[in-house]
Design a protein around this motif. Structure first.
Motif, PDB file in Angstrom:
ATOM      1  N   VAL A 125      13.431 -27.989  35.411  1.00 24.64           N
ATOM      2  CA  VAL A 125      12.001 -27.670  35.377  1.00 24.64           C
ATOM      3  C   VAL A 125      11.641 -26.729  36.518  1.00 24.64           C
ATOM      4  CG1 VAL A 125      11.423 -29.754  36.727  1.00 24.64           C
ATOM      5  CG2 VAL A 125       9.657 -28.651  35.318  1.00 24.64           C
ATOM      6  N   SER A 126      10.724 -25.833  36.228  1.00 27.84           N
ATOM      7  CA  SER A 126      10.130 -24.946  37.228  1.00 27.84           C
ATOM      8  C   SER A 126       8.623 -25.000  37.067  1.00 27.84           C
ATOM      9  CB  SER A 126      10.624 -23.512  37.015  1.00 27.84           C
ATOM     10  OG  SER A 126       9.755 -22.587  37.637  1.00 27.84           O
ATOM     11  N   VAL A 127       7.929 -25.298  38.154  1.00 33.09           N
ATOM     12  CA  VAL A 127       6.463 -25.363  38.134  1.00 33.09           C
ATOM     13  C   VAL A 127       5.915 -24.230  39.007  1.00 33.09           C
ATOM     14  CG1 VAL A 127       4.436 -26.773  38.676  1.00 33.09           C
ATOM     15  CG2 VAL A 127       6.499 -27.864  37.769  1.00 33.09           C
ATOM     16  N   ASN A 128       5.223 -23.290  38.388  1.00 32.18           N
ATOM     17  CA  ASN A 128       4.531 -22.212  39.114  1.00 32.18           C
ATOM     18  C   ASN A 128       5.468 -21.338  39.947  1.00 32.18           C
ATOM     19  OD1 ASN A 128       2.179 -23.319  38.075  1.00 32.18           O
ATOM     20  ND2 ASN A 128       1.723 -24.470  39.932  1.00 32.18           N
ATOM     21  N   THR A 129       6.712 -21.153  39.491  1.00 33.46           N
ATOM     22  CA  THR A 129       7.603 -20.259  40.238  1.00 33.46           C
ATOM     23  C   THR A 129       8.144 -19.106  39.407  1.00 33.46           C
ATOM     24  OG1 THR A 129       9.694 -21.443  39.808  1.00 33.46           O
ATOM     25  CG2 THR A 129       8.341 -22.214  41.672  1.00 33.46           C
ATOM     26  N   HIS A 158       0.244 -22.132  36.015  1.00 35.36           N
ATOM     27  CA  HIS A 158      -1.185 -22.462  36.083  1.00 35.36           C
ATOM     28  C   HIS A 158      -1.954 -21.983  34.850  1.00 35.36           C
ATOM     29  CE1 HIS A 158      -0.866 -22.858  40.530  1.00 35.36           C
ATOM     30  NE2 HIS A 158      -0.186 -21.733  40.501  1.00 35.36           N
ATOM     31  N   ARG A 159      -2.869 -22.801  34.372  1.00 40.55           N
ATOM     32  CA  ARG A 159      -3.911 -22.319  33.454  1.00 40.55           C
ATOM     33  C   ARG A 159      -5.173 -21.986  34.228  1.00 40.55           C
ATOM     34  NH1 ARG A 159      -5.340 -26.070  28.620  1.00 40.55           N
ATOM     35  NH2 ARG A 159      -6.523 -24.217  28.030  1.00 40.55           N
ATOM     36  N   TYR A 160      -5.455 -22.762  35.262  1.00 44.83           N
ATOM     37  CA  TYR A 160      -6.682 -22.608  36.055  1.00 44.83           C
ATOM     38  C   TYR A 160      -6.317 -22.641  37.527  1.00 44.83           C
ATOM     39  CZ  TYR A 160      -8.741 -23.892  31.583  1.00 44.83           C
ATOM     40  OH  TYR A 160      -9.068 -23.930  30.261  1.00 44.83           O
ATOM     41  N   PRO A 161      -7.095 -21.945  38.371  1.00 52.35           N
ATOM     42  CA  PRO A 161      -8.185 -21.034  38.029  1.00 52.35           C
ATOM     43  C   PRO A 161      -7.653 -19.767  37.357  1.00 52.35           C
ATOM     44  CG  PRO A 161      -7.751 -20.942  40.382  1.00 52.35           C
ATOM     45  CD  PRO A 161      -6.880 -22.040  39.830  1.00 52.35           C
ATOM     46  N   PRO A 162      -8.496 -19.090  36.570  1.00 52.02           N
ATOM     47  CA  PRO A 162      -8.035 -17.930  35.797  1.00 52.02           C
ATOM     48  C   PRO A 162      -7.356 -16.854  36.638  1.00 52.02           C
ATOM     49  CG  PRO A 162     -10.208 -18.608  35.052  1.00 52.02           C
ATOM     50  CD  PRO A 162      -9.908 -19.433  36.275  1.00 52.02           C
ATOM     51  N   ARG A 163      -7.764 -16.698  37.887  1.00 55.92           N
ATOM     52  CA  ARG A 163      -7.170 -15.622  38.693  1.00 55.92           C
ATOM     53  C   ARG A 163      -5.684 -15.880  38.979  1.00 55.92           C
ATOM     54  NH1 ARG A 163      -9.995 -18.750  42.274  1.00 55.92           N
ATOM     55  NH2 ARG A 163      -8.981 -19.310  44.248  1.00 55.92           N
ATOM     56  N   THR A 167      -0.983 -13.541  32.325  1.00 60.16           N
ATOM     57  CA  THR A 167      -1.640 -12.942  31.156  1.00 60.16           C
ATOM     58  C   THR A 167      -0.943 -13.432  29.888  1.00 60.16           C
ATOM     59  OG1 THR A 167      -0.199 -11.016  31.065  1.00 60.16           O
ATOM     60  CG2 THR A 167      -2.141 -10.866  32.509  1.00 60.16           C
ATOM     61  N   SER A 168      -1.598 -13.262  28.757  1.00 63.00           N
ATOM     62  CA  SER A 168      -0.974 -13.660  27.496  1.00 63.00           C
ATOM     63  C   SER A 168       0.309 -12.868  27.263  1.00 63.00           C
ATOM     64  CB  SER A 168      -1.948 -13.479  26.335  1.00 63.00           C
ATOM     65  OG  SER A 168      -2.363 -12.136  26.240  1.00 63.00           O
ATOM     66  N   GLU A 169       0.338 -11.609  27.683  1.00 58.18           N
ATOM     67  CA  GLU A 169       1.546 -10.799  27.514  1.00 58.18           C
ATOM     68  C   GLU A 169       2.680 -11.315  28.392  1.00 58.18           C
ATOM     69  OE1 GLU A 169      -1.484  -9.572  28.154  1.00 58.18           O
ATOM     70  OE2 GLU A 169      -1.964  -8.484  26.299  1.00 58.18           O
ATOM     71  N   GLU A 170       2.365 -11.736  29.613  1.00 59.91           N
ATOM     72  CA  GLU A 170       3.399 -12.284  30.505  1.00 59.91           C
ATOM     73  C   GLU A 170       3.944 -13.603  29.966  1.00 59.91           C
ATOM     74  OE1 GLU A 170       1.700 -10.238  34.623  1.00 59.91           O
ATOM     75  OE2 GLU A 170       0.977 -12.208  33.998  1.00 59.91           O
ATOM     76  N   LEU A 190      -1.287 -28.186  28.756  1.00 65.58           N
ATOM     77  CA  LEU A 190      -1.786 -29.354  29.448  1.00 65.58           C
ATOM     78  C   LEU A 190      -3.108 -28.965  30.092  1.00 65.58           C
ATOM     79  CD1 LEU A 190       1.545 -30.536  31.131  1.00 65.58           C
ATOM     80  CD2 LEU A 190       0.622 -31.175  28.893  1.00 65.58           C
ATOM     81  N   PRO A 191      -3.873 -29.922  30.611  1.00 68.67           N
ATOM     82  CA  PRO A 191      -5.167 -29.554  31.207  1.00 68.67           C
ATOM     83  C   PRO A 191      -5.075 -28.453  32.261  1.00 68.67           C
ATOM     84  CG  PRO A 191      -5.061 -31.912  30.896  1.00 68.67           C
ATOM     85  CD  PRO A 191      -3.693 -31.385  30.542  1.00 68.67           C
ATOM     86  N   SER A 192      -4.020 -28.472  33.086  1.00 71.60           N
ATOM     87  CA  SER A 192      -3.912 -27.502  34.177  1.00 71.60           C
ATOM     88  C   SER A 192      -2.789 -26.498  33.999  1.00 71.60           C
ATOM     89  CB  SER A 192      -3.691 -28.233  35.510  1.00 71.60           C
ATOM     90  OG  SER A 192      -4.717 -29.152  35.758  1.00 71.60           O
TER      91      SER A 192
END
Length: 200
Positions: A125-129, A158-163, A167-170, A190-192
Motif C-alpha cells: 500500500v501507498s498512501v499519498n506518495t 487525497h480527495r480533499y482538500p481539492p488543492r 486531477t482526473s487525468e493524473e 472513500l470519504p477522504s
C-alpha cells in the motif's frame, strides 16, 4: 494548489518538506502529516482490513500512523519503507514497542527499490506518495515483484482538500499503469481518499 511539477518524469520532489522530509523542517512536516492524515490513514486501514492477507508493506510510511494501525490489525510483521531518514526515525519512535517485539520492520528505501524479497507480501500500500515517485511504472513493477500471487496492490491519494487532489487525468494515468502492470484495476472512493487497487 500551486502549479505541480510534471509527474513521473524522473524529476526529484525538490525542497518541499512534505514531499521528502529532511532535517529540522522535515521533522516538523512529519508532525503535521501525522495530525492531518490520521483520519485518512484510519479509513485506508479499514479498506485494507476487508482485503484480508497477513503480510503488509507500506511504501512511503511517513510518520508511521498507518504502520501503527496495521500492526494492530494484522497478526504478522508489518514492513514499512520510506526515502526520508527523518520519517523512518519518527515511525520507529511511534512504533517502538512493536519494533522491539519484531512485529514492525522499518527502513529507508524507495518505491522502486523496497529491499523486500520477491513474492513476500500479501498487501502493498501507498498512501499519498504516488505523485512523489520519479517513475510510475518502476514503482508499480516493484509492487508486482514483492507481491505473492493473489496479493493486492493499493495506491491511494487525497480527495480533499481539492488543492491536494490529483486531477482526473493524473488518476487515469495511475489506473492505466496499474491495468498495464496487473491486467486489471479498480477505483474506489472513500470519504477522504481515492483508492486504486489491483490483484497480482
Amino acid at each position: 494548489m500551486a502549479r505541480r511539477r510534471d509527474l513521473w518524469t524522473g524529476a526529484a520532489p525538490g525542497a518541499n518538506p512534505f514531499a521528502l522530509p529532511r532535517g529540522p523542517l522535515g521533522w516538523v512536516a512529519g508532525r503535521v502529516l501525522a495530525r492531518t492524515n490520521r483520519t485518512q490513514n484510519a479509513e485506508v486501514a479499514g479498506f485494507l482490513r476487508a482485503l484480508g492477507g497477513t503480510s503488509v508493506l507500506e511504501v512511503g510510511h511517513g510518520p508511521g500512523i498507518l504502520v501503527e494501525l496495521l500492526a494492530r490489525q494484522y497478526d504478522t510483521t508489518v514492513t514499512g519503507v520510506d526515502p526520508s531518514t527523518e520519517m523512518v526515525r519518527m515511525a520507529r519512535g511511534r512504533n517502538a514497542e512493536a519494533v522491539r517485539a519484531g512485529r514492525v520492520r522499518l527502513w529507508r528505501a524507495s518505491a522502486e527499490a523496497t529491499g523486500c524479497d520477491d513474492a513476500s507480501m500479501d498487501l502493498v500500500v501507498s498512501v499519498n506518495t504516488v505523485a512523489m515517485w520519479p517513475f510510475l511504472d518502476e514503482g508499480l513493477a516493484e509492487f508486482q515483484r514483492v507481491l505473492r500471487p493473489g496479493g493486492r496492490a493499493v495506491v491511494t491519494w487525497h480527495r480533499y482538500p481539492p488543492r491536494f487532489a490529483l486531477t482526473s487525468e493524473e488518476l487515469d494515468t495511475v489506473e492505466a499503469a496499474m491495468r498495464k502492470r496487473f491486467g486489471a484495476a479498480e477505483r474506489d472512493r472513500l470519504p477522504s481518499s481515492v483508492v486504486l487497487s489491483a490483484a497480482r
